[in-house]
Scaffold this motif. Structure first.
Motif, PDB file in Angstrom:
ATOM      1  N   ALA A 149      53.759  44.672  36.428  1.00 60.74           N
ATOM      2  CA  ALA A 149      54.524  44.433  37.661  1.00 60.74           C
ATOM      3  C   ALA A 149      53.590  44.187  38.841  1.00 60.74           C
ATOM      4  O   ALA A 149      53.875  43.360  39.714  1.00 60.74           O
ATOM      5  N   LEU A 150      52.462  44.902  38.872  1.00 59.39           N
ATOM      6  CA  LEU A 150      51.499  44.696  39.958  1.00 59.39           C
ATOM      7  C   LEU A 150      50.954  43.274  39.913  1.00 59.39           C
ATOM      8  O   LEU A 150      50.886  42.588  40.936  1.00 59.39           O
ATOM      9  N   MET A 151      50.582  42.833  38.728  1.00 62.23           N
ATOM     10  CA  MET A 151      50.016  41.485  38.625  1.00 62.23           C
ATOM     11  C   MET A 151      51.071  40.432  38.946  1.00 62.23           C
ATOM     12  O   MET A 151      50.766  39.426  39.585  1.00 62.23           O
ATOM     13  N   ASP A 152      52.325  40.690  38.524  1.00 62.37           N
ATOM     14  CA  ASP A 152      53.418  39.783  38.907  1.00 62.37           C
ATOM     15  C   ASP A 152      53.478  39.620  40.415  1.00 62.37           C
ATOM     16  O   ASP A 152      53.836  38.560  40.923  1.00 62.37           O
ATOM     17  N   ALA A 153      53.174  40.704  41.146  1.00 63.52           N
ATOM     18  CA  ALA A 153      53.291  40.673  42.610  1.00 63.52           C
ATOM     19  C   ALA A 153      51.992  40.246  43.271  1.00 63.52           C
ATOM     20  O   ALA A 153      51.870  40.295  44.491  1.00 63.52           O
ATOM     21  N   GLY A 154      51.018  39.863  42.472  1.00 59.06           N
ATOM     22  CA  GLY A 154      49.767  39.383  43.050  1.00 59.06           C
ATOM     23  C   GLY A 154      48.793  40.477  43.442  1.00 59.06           C
ATOM     24  O   GLY A 154      47.824  40.239  44.146  1.00 59.06           O
ATOM     25  N   VAL A 155      49.045  41.702  42.982  1.00 60.40           N
ATOM     26  CA  VAL A 155      48.081  42.779  43.225  1.00 60.40           C
ATOM     27  C   VAL A 155      47.089  42.759  42.053  1.00 60.40           C
ATOM     28  O   VAL A 155      47.484  42.943  40.908  1.00 60.40           O
ATOM     29  N   PRO A 156      45.818  42.509  42.331  1.00 58.44           N
ATOM     30  CA  PRO A 156      44.872  42.297  41.224  1.00 58.44           C
ATOM     31  C   PRO A 156      44.500  43.597  40.514  1.00 58.44           C
ATOM     32  O   PRO A 156      44.585  44.679  41.101  1.00 58.44           O
ATOM     33  N   LEU A 157      44.104  43.478  39.254  1.00 63.66           N
ATOM     34  CA  LEU A 157      43.651  44.627  38.477  1.00 63.66           C
ATOM     35  C   LEU A 157      42.167  44.406  38.203  1.00 63.66           C
ATOM     36  O   LEU A 157      41.776  43.766  37.242  1.00 63.66           O
ATOM     37  N   ARG A 158      41.339  44.930  39.106  1.00 59.13           N
ATOM     38  CA  ARG A 158      39.910  44.626  39.083  1.00 59.13           C
ATOM     39  C   ARG A 158      39.233  45.101  37.799  1.00 59.13           C
ATOM     40  O   ARG A 158      38.315  44.448  37.306  1.00 59.13           O
TER      41      ARG A 158
END
Lengths: 369, 369
Positions: free
Chosen positions: B233-242
């Motif tokens: 869900a984070l990646m869907d919202a453009g929050v990157p997973l470094r």
């Protein structure tokens, strides 16, 4: 004549207009709550109320309104007449424990000194308040109480609550002693509930005001959230509370919705019913679903037969509430469920609060949601 | 040459461009998760990945993407080479139990036939998959496992979870047998986790792939949510997973945040850290706070020293992740907490999953939130 906002005895006020004003002001705070069998208005007070407010529309509670001592004094049927006796009892009550809680997430009572519920509990402890609590300490969370002997049955009940969080939203578990420091420091669960019910082998035995002599040597006390919490928020949003307007307790029904069993505990969900205008149901769901600590959103909307409720006019608990043509019956899981389950499961021994005579905590009623 | 989207063995693909494509496609699903000590890429796969994607930007997972068998095959280091042996083992696996659950709120698996996790668990049971699970069965909830002997310690742990829901979000409690029918019908907790860890007197004893011989005669198994759930869900919202971009496991730290004790269990919260761009932290909180079944919103943002983390470069578990100048360290309660607490509390006996080797359930990873 006394100023109605001062601390005063309602019954001492002779001016009818002032009495009606007081009732009007108190109405939002005095709404009956789920699981509460009795309204806090006496029959004569209701008559006055209806005369004073023929086309009653309940306005929203002001979010910022201060909690006044009068707010929890006004509906006391049980104030002792002997002031000296009461003061003597109060002075003998030990000071509440003041050590700060030392775990992450612990409530910080320094932000909001909880004098009002603490003072209320001390009065209860002193035997100076024996009545339903739906009018007392607005803004503070009230809880259902279940006390079981420590051991396998307590594990089963903890698991039952974990498995049925809508019916049994667990606020606090007290597994040592009788003080729920997490939500009501300085309190004593053996004496600070206005009235308790004792059950043996799944059957009601008696109601008492002090369970010190009943408390098992090793007990676990469960405190379960109560839907009183969201009634204020609903009214703020213009969702009416018909039971309060009609001066009635909410109707409650046993359903065909089987709870998920846990060990020896099983039974069906008990629901309360609120008539909600069709145009406001969405708002009602939005608000109540945030209150997961207080039964959350409805379990059923609009079709009583689907949950096995055949006749809305025959509730198992509470009273029938009239529904307007534009209204739909909305059902919430109800805090009566655990008591119903404990009886259905014939548990050997349990102490509960008497329905409607709740334990008042120091927590805000919305728990920050 | 095999079509890369077909069911195939990654190691049999010789075309480097196809291998890189496969890695690129698998990356969002292969992200390391909190509590997982190892990345599922081998060193050589990582080299290829970095060569193929020099300026890697991870795109959002498509919400509607179908779960393909290849999705959980691609990272299997442990597929048996002997196909016949594997088929023989699989055919001996009992059919999953199909009786519908009969309590209100029970998950309805008819809506979404959970063939993928079921097939995966059967492979695990047959000994055909022994590896971390962060790449398998995307879209399905994975869980941490804790197994304790029934009795007072199990009560303490249940209460510990209830009191520390951010660190220990309880998904399921199996107090009879070894099948969590509520979330994974037909499974067997003694064999369906790829790798288990055995603890005695708070000390690690050994890792095994089958705990049938260790399972206490009367046991309670706790399944605890895992933050893998919101990474998509984070990646869907453009929050990157470094961490995933850098091909690393998330760093995890012990904090000074004391958990609320329960009986004999006590200890501090373990947190994982994600670097989040300052302009996206609000979105990050909005999303993660909905996943209360998977540790919810962060416990601390921007000031490691406040929770007793003195050096971000020295995590107790996982690996150091590089932070860009516009990024802020964001800390979430982590599923390693209960294991840390069980060790700190020196419990006589416990079975857990091996960190990173999770139990895969039939539930959607967002649990409908």
């Amino acid at each position: 004549m006394a100023n109605p906002m001062d601390d005063c005895d309602f019954n001492e006020i002779e001016d009818k207009a002032v009495r009606a004003d007081l009732l009007r002001g108190a109405l939002p705070a005095c709404q009956p709550q789920e699981g509460s069998p009795a309204n806090t208005f006496t029959a004569s007070e209701m008559e006055e109320l209806q005369a004073a407010l023929p086309n009653m529309q309940i306005g929203p509670l002001k979010k910022t309104q201060e909690v006044k001592k009068a707010d929890f004094d006004i509906c006391h049927h049980a104030w002792p007449t002997d002031k000296k006796e009461q003061d003597k009892k109060l002075s003998s009550v030990a000071s509440p424990q003041e050590a700060p809680l030392d775990w992450h997430g612990a409530p910080d009572f320094t932000l909001r000194p909880p004098d009002v519920p603490r003072a209320f509990r001390e009065k209860v402890r002193a035997g100076a308040f024996v009545a339903p609590t739906n009018a007392v300490c607005p803004g503070f969370l009230q809880c259902n109480l279940v006390v079981l002997p420590a051991g396998p049955l307590a594990f089963d009940f903890l698991l039952f609550c974990q498995r049925n969080p809508k019916a049994c939203p667990l606020i606090e578990v007290v597994d040592e002693g009788f003080c729920p420091t997490g939500i009501a420091p300085g309190s004593d669960l053996r004496t600070d509930v206005p009235m308790y019910s004792i059950y043996k082998d799944g059957k009601f035995v008696e109601d008492v005001t002090d369970v010190t002599s009943y408390w098992p040597e090793k007990a676990v006390a469960f405190l379960i959230g109560c839907s009183f919490s969201y009634d204020g928020a609903l009214m703020d949003a213009g969702v009416p509370l018909r039971s309060a307007e009609q001066g009635k307790n909410v109707p409650m029904y046993k359903t065909n919705l089987k709870c998920r069993p846990a060990g020896k505990l099983q039974g069906n969900t008990v629901v309360s019913m609120k008539p909600i205008p069709a145009l406001k149901i969405s708002k009602h769901v939005e608000i109540t679903s945030k209150y997961t600590h207080a039964h959350g959103g409805p379990v059923c909307i609009g079709r009583p037969d689907v949950i096995g409720v055949q006749n809305l006019d025959k509730p198992e608990w509470g009273e029938t509430v009239e529904m307007a043509p534009d209204e739909v019956p909305v059902f919430h899981a109800c805090g009566v469920t655990p008591q119903s389950v404990l009886m259905d499961s014939k548990v050997p021994f349990a102490i509960t609060h008497k329905a409607g005579y709740m334990f008042v905590t120091d927590m805000p009623s919305d728990m920050g949601c």
